[in-house]
Design an enzyme around this catalytic site. Structure first.
Site, PDB file in Angstrom:
ATOM      1  N   LYS A  68       0.841  -1.210   0.000  1.00  0.00           N
ATOM      2  CA  LYS A  68       0.000   0.000   0.000  1.00  0.00           C
ATOM      3  C   LYS A  68       0.875   1.259   0.000  1.00  0.00           C
ATOM      4  O   LYS A  68       0.694   2.160  -0.807  1.00  0.00           O
ATOM      5  CB  LYS A  68      -0.922   0.020   1.246  1.00  0.00           C
ATOM      6  CG  LYS A  68      -1.799  -1.215   1.384  1.00  0.00           C
ATOM      7  CD  LYS A  68      -2.689  -1.161   2.621  1.00  0.00           C
ATOM      8  CE  LYS A  68      -1.976  -1.226   3.948  1.00  0.00           C
ATOM      9  NZ  LYS A  68      -1.326  -2.517   4.254  1.00  0.00           N
ATOM     10  N   ARG A 113      10.738  -0.089  11.460  1.00  0.00           N
ATOM     11  CA  ARG A 113       9.574   0.085  12.345  1.00  0.00           C
ATOM     12  C   ARG A 113       9.607  -0.929  13.482  1.00  0.00           C
ATOM     13  O   ARG A 113       9.911  -2.098  13.262  1.00  0.00           O
ATOM     14  CB  ARG A 113       8.278  -0.092  11.531  1.00  0.00           C
ATOM     15  CG  ARG A 113       7.908   1.164  10.775  1.00  0.00           C
ATOM     16  CD  ARG A 113       6.773   0.987   9.801  1.00  0.00           C
ATOM     17  NE  ARG A 113       5.673   0.147  10.226  1.00  0.00           N
ATOM     18  CZ  ARG A 113       4.608  -0.091   9.478  1.00  0.00           C
ATOM     19  NH1 ARG A 113       4.488   0.483   8.287  1.00  0.00           N
ATOM     20  NH2 ARG A 113       3.640  -0.870   9.899  1.00  0.00           N
ATOM     21  N   ARG A 154      11.939  -4.731   5.561  1.00  0.00           N
ATOM     22  CA  ARG A 154      11.692  -3.342   5.151  1.00  0.00           C
ATOM     23  C   ARG A 154      12.461  -2.331   6.005  1.00  0.00           C
ATOM     24  O   ARG A 154      12.610  -2.495   7.202  1.00  0.00           O
ATOM     25  CB  ARG A 154      10.188  -3.088   5.295  1.00  0.00           C
ATOM     26  CG  ARG A 154       9.786  -1.641   5.177  1.00  0.00           C
ATOM     27  CD  ARG A 154       8.310  -1.489   5.142  1.00  0.00           C
ATOM     28  NE  ARG A 154       7.665  -2.010   6.330  1.00  0.00           N
ATOM     29  CZ  ARG A 154       6.360  -2.044   6.485  1.00  0.00           C
ATOM     30  NH1 ARG A 154       5.570  -1.622   5.522  1.00  0.00           N
ATOM     31  NH2 ARG A 154       5.842  -2.515   7.592  1.00  0.00           N
TER      32      ARG A 154
HETATM   33  P1  AP5 Z   1       4.826  -1.590   1.914  1.00  0.00           P
HETATM   34  O1  AP5 Z   1       4.452  -0.839   0.699  1.00  0.00           O
HETATM   35  O2  AP5 Z   1       5.569  -0.879   2.977  1.00  0.00           O
HETATM   36  O3  AP5 Z   1       3.558  -2.354   2.500  1.00  0.00           O
HETATM   37  P2  AP5 Z   1       2.249  -1.800   3.229  1.00  0.00           P
HETATM   38  O4  AP5 Z   1       1.087  -2.460   2.570  1.00  0.00           O
HETATM   39  O5  AP5 Z   1       2.271  -0.307   3.285  1.00  0.00           O
HETATM   40  O6  AP5 Z   1       2.457  -2.476   4.625  1.00  0.00           O
HETATM   41  P3  AP5 Z   1       2.369  -1.890   6.105  1.00  0.00           P
HETATM   42  O7  AP5 Z   1       3.166  -2.826   6.965  1.00  0.00           O
HETATM   43  O8  AP5 Z   1       2.709  -0.445   6.139  1.00  0.00           O
HETATM   44  O9  AP5 Z   1       0.862  -2.082   6.392  1.00  0.00           O
HETATM   45  P4  AP5 Z   1       0.169  -2.083   7.720  1.00  0.00           P
HETATM   46  O10 AP5 Z   1      -1.225  -2.007   7.267  1.00  0.00           O
HETATM   47  O11 AP5 Z   1       0.471  -3.242   8.601  1.00  0.00           O
HETATM   48  O12 AP5 Z   1       0.811  -0.831   8.503  1.00  0.00           O
HETATM   49  P5  AP5 Z   1       0.280   0.614   8.803  1.00  0.00           P
HETATM   50  O13 AP5 Z   1       1.422   1.525   8.861  1.00  0.00           O
HETATM   51  O14 AP5 Z   1      -0.866   0.947   7.924  1.00  0.00           O
HETATM   52  O15 AP5 Z   1       5.677  -2.857   1.435  1.00  0.00           O
HETATM   53  C1  AP5 Z   1       6.333  -3.714   2.367  1.00  0.00           C
HETATM   54  C2  AP5 Z   1       7.728  -4.078   1.856  1.00  0.00           C
HETATM   55  O16 AP5 Z   1       7.610  -4.891   0.701  1.00  0.00           O
HETATM   56  C3  AP5 Z   1       8.563  -2.867   1.452  1.00  0.00           C
HETATM   57  O17 AP5 Z   1       9.873  -3.051   1.906  1.00  0.00           O
HETATM   58  C4  AP5 Z   1       8.514  -2.854  -0.066  1.00  0.00           C
HETATM   59  O18 AP5 Z   1       9.746  -2.378  -0.602  1.00  0.00           O
HETATM   60  C5  AP5 Z   1       8.273  -4.310  -0.412  1.00  0.00           C
HETATM   61  N1  AP5 Z   1       7.365  -4.436  -1.567  1.00  0.00           N
HETATM   62  C6  AP5 Z   1       6.237  -3.729  -1.812  1.00  0.00           C
HETATM   63  N2  AP5 Z   1       5.651  -4.126  -2.960  1.00  0.00           N
HETATM   64  C7  AP5 Z   1       6.423  -5.131  -3.443  1.00  0.00           C
HETATM   65  C8  AP5 Z   1       6.353  -5.960  -4.615  1.00  0.00           C
HETATM   66  N3  AP5 Z   1       5.362  -5.865  -5.487  1.00  0.00           N
HETATM   67  N4  AP5 Z   1       7.327  -6.905  -4.772  1.00  0.00           N
HETATM   68  C9  AP5 Z   1       8.337  -7.027  -3.846  1.00  0.00           C
HETATM   69  N5  AP5 Z   1       8.469  -6.251  -2.752  1.00  0.00           N
HETATM   70  C10 AP5 Z   1       7.522  -5.332  -2.532  1.00  0.00           C
HETATM   71  O19 AP5 Z   1      -0.298   0.423  10.281  1.00  0.00           O
HETATM   72  C11 AP5 Z   1       0.556   0.159  11.384  1.00  0.00           C
HETATM   73  C12 AP5 Z   1      -0.250   0.062  12.667  1.00  0.00           C
HETATM   74  O20 AP5 Z   1      -0.901   1.310  12.940  1.00  0.00           O
HETATM   75  C13 AP5 Z   1      -1.395  -0.967  12.653  1.00  0.00           C
HETATM   76  O21 AP5 Z   1      -0.933  -2.256  12.989  1.00  0.00           O
HETATM   77  C14 AP5 Z   1      -2.344  -0.371  13.710  1.00  0.00           C
HETATM   78  O22 AP5 Z   1      -1.890  -0.640  15.006  1.00  0.00           O
HETATM   79  C15 AP5 Z   1      -2.224   1.125  13.470  1.00  0.00           C
HETATM   80  N6  AP5 Z   1      -3.200   1.624  12.484  1.00  0.00           N
HETATM   81  C16 AP5 Z   1      -2.908   2.181  11.253  1.00  0.00           C
HETATM   82  N7  AP5 Z   1      -4.038   2.530  10.613  1.00  0.00           N
HETATM   83  C17 AP5 Z   1      -5.072   2.193  11.439  1.00  0.00           C
HETATM   84  C18 AP5 Z   1      -6.481   2.296  11.308  1.00  0.00           C
HETATM   85  N8  AP5 Z   1      -7.059   2.788  10.193  1.00  0.00           N
HETATM   86  N9  AP5 Z   1      -7.238   1.840  12.345  1.00  0.00           N
HETATM   87  C19 AP5 Z   1      -6.678   1.343  13.463  1.00  0.00           C
HETATM   88  N10 AP5 Z   1      -5.345   1.203  13.644  1.00  0.00           N
HETATM   89  C20 AP5 Z   1      -4.544   1.628  12.638  1.00  0.00           C
HETATM   90 MG    MG Z   2       2.406   1.112   4.847  1.00  0.00          MG
END
Ligand code: AP5
Ligand code: MG
Length: 223
Positions: A13, A164, A130
């Protein structure tokens, strides 16, 4: 144009949102990034969120929806060209309904909900490998995307990087369970409105971007 990028942790994402920002002048609204900034700043929301995020649970709907509403207003002037990408929000049915309200209040609507379809075992490797630039936040990966020059950010030339605290295997598995229990069940809410488009999130990053671009360039579906 207002789009949601939906998918489990590591689905790509943030990676795809970063590209859309660079290439289309869109604004990325990542509740994860907003919460990490709040934790760093020690705000009341950040203090409440930290322990939950470190364990991989979900922060309260009220906190994240308030953050989204505020940020949407703050960035309004900058998104004339492209529109908004909701990255990691909504994550529950209550958040999906709150987003509809937030958009309607501002005379806006959703154009696409893009689901990144992925193989979850492969995602653990993605997330654990990552890291990002400590200065500008550009994303990298130990296997899939190392900086072009060792220890130097491709974007800003900075030499320090960070990881992270929630990017360890145990927390990733909890984050995936939360995704299945609370986030994937909101898909039918958008399917009924014809908004969901599926993209193969296991393809190479550039191929994923191409599929997303084709969706954004297609005719939009009315909600
Ligand atoms: P990356 O693009 O970083 O993946 P992502 O989908 O953004 O993954 P996240 O870990 O950020 O998602 P998340 O939903 O767990 O975390 P968030 O910050 O939203 O890609 C990952 C890696 O893979 C990278 O190194 C990239 O280079 C590689 N990659 C990408 N695409 C690739 C491809 N096609 N091929 C190969 N490699 C690839 O949330 C964190 C925390 O915050 C949650 O756990 C929760 O506690 C809280 N939180 C956030 N939003 C909310 C909400 N709306 N409600 C409640 N709690 C929330
Ligand atoms: Mg993310």
């Amino acid at each position: 144009m207002n789009i949601i990028l939906l998918g489990p942790p590591g689905a790509g994402k943030g990676t795809q949102a970063e590209k859309l920002v660079a290439e289309r002048g869109m604004i990325q609204l990542s509740t994860g990034d907003m919460l990490r900034a709040a934790v760093k700043a020690g705000t009341p929301a950040g203090l409440q969120a930290k322990a939950i995020m470190d364990k991989g649970g979900l922060v309260s709907d009220a906190i994240v929806s308030a953050l989204i509403g505020e940020r949407l207003d703050e960035t309004k002037s900058k998104e004339g060209r492209g529109g908004a990408i909701f990255d990691g929000y909504p994550r529950t049915q209550a958040q999906a309904e709150a987003l509809d309200f937030i958009l309607a209040e501002r005379g806006r609507k959703l154009d696409h909900v893009i689901e990144l379809v992925v193989d979850e075992e492969a995602l653990v490797e993605r997330v654990v490998g990552r890291f990002s630039c400590a200065n500008c936040g550009a994303g990298y990966h130990d296997t899939f995307k190392m900086p072009k020059v060792a220890d130097t950010c491709d974007v800003c030339g900075h030499h320090e990087f960070k990881r992270r605290p929630d990017d360890n295997e145990e927390t990733v598995r909890t984050r995936m369970e939360e995704y299945h229990a609370k986030t994937a069940p909101i898909l039918p809410y958008y399917e009924e409105r014809g908004l969901v488009k599926r993209v193969d999130g296991m393809a190479e990053m550039a191929a994923v971007s191409k599929e997303i671009a084709a969706i954004l360039d297609s005719e939009t579906v009315a909600s």
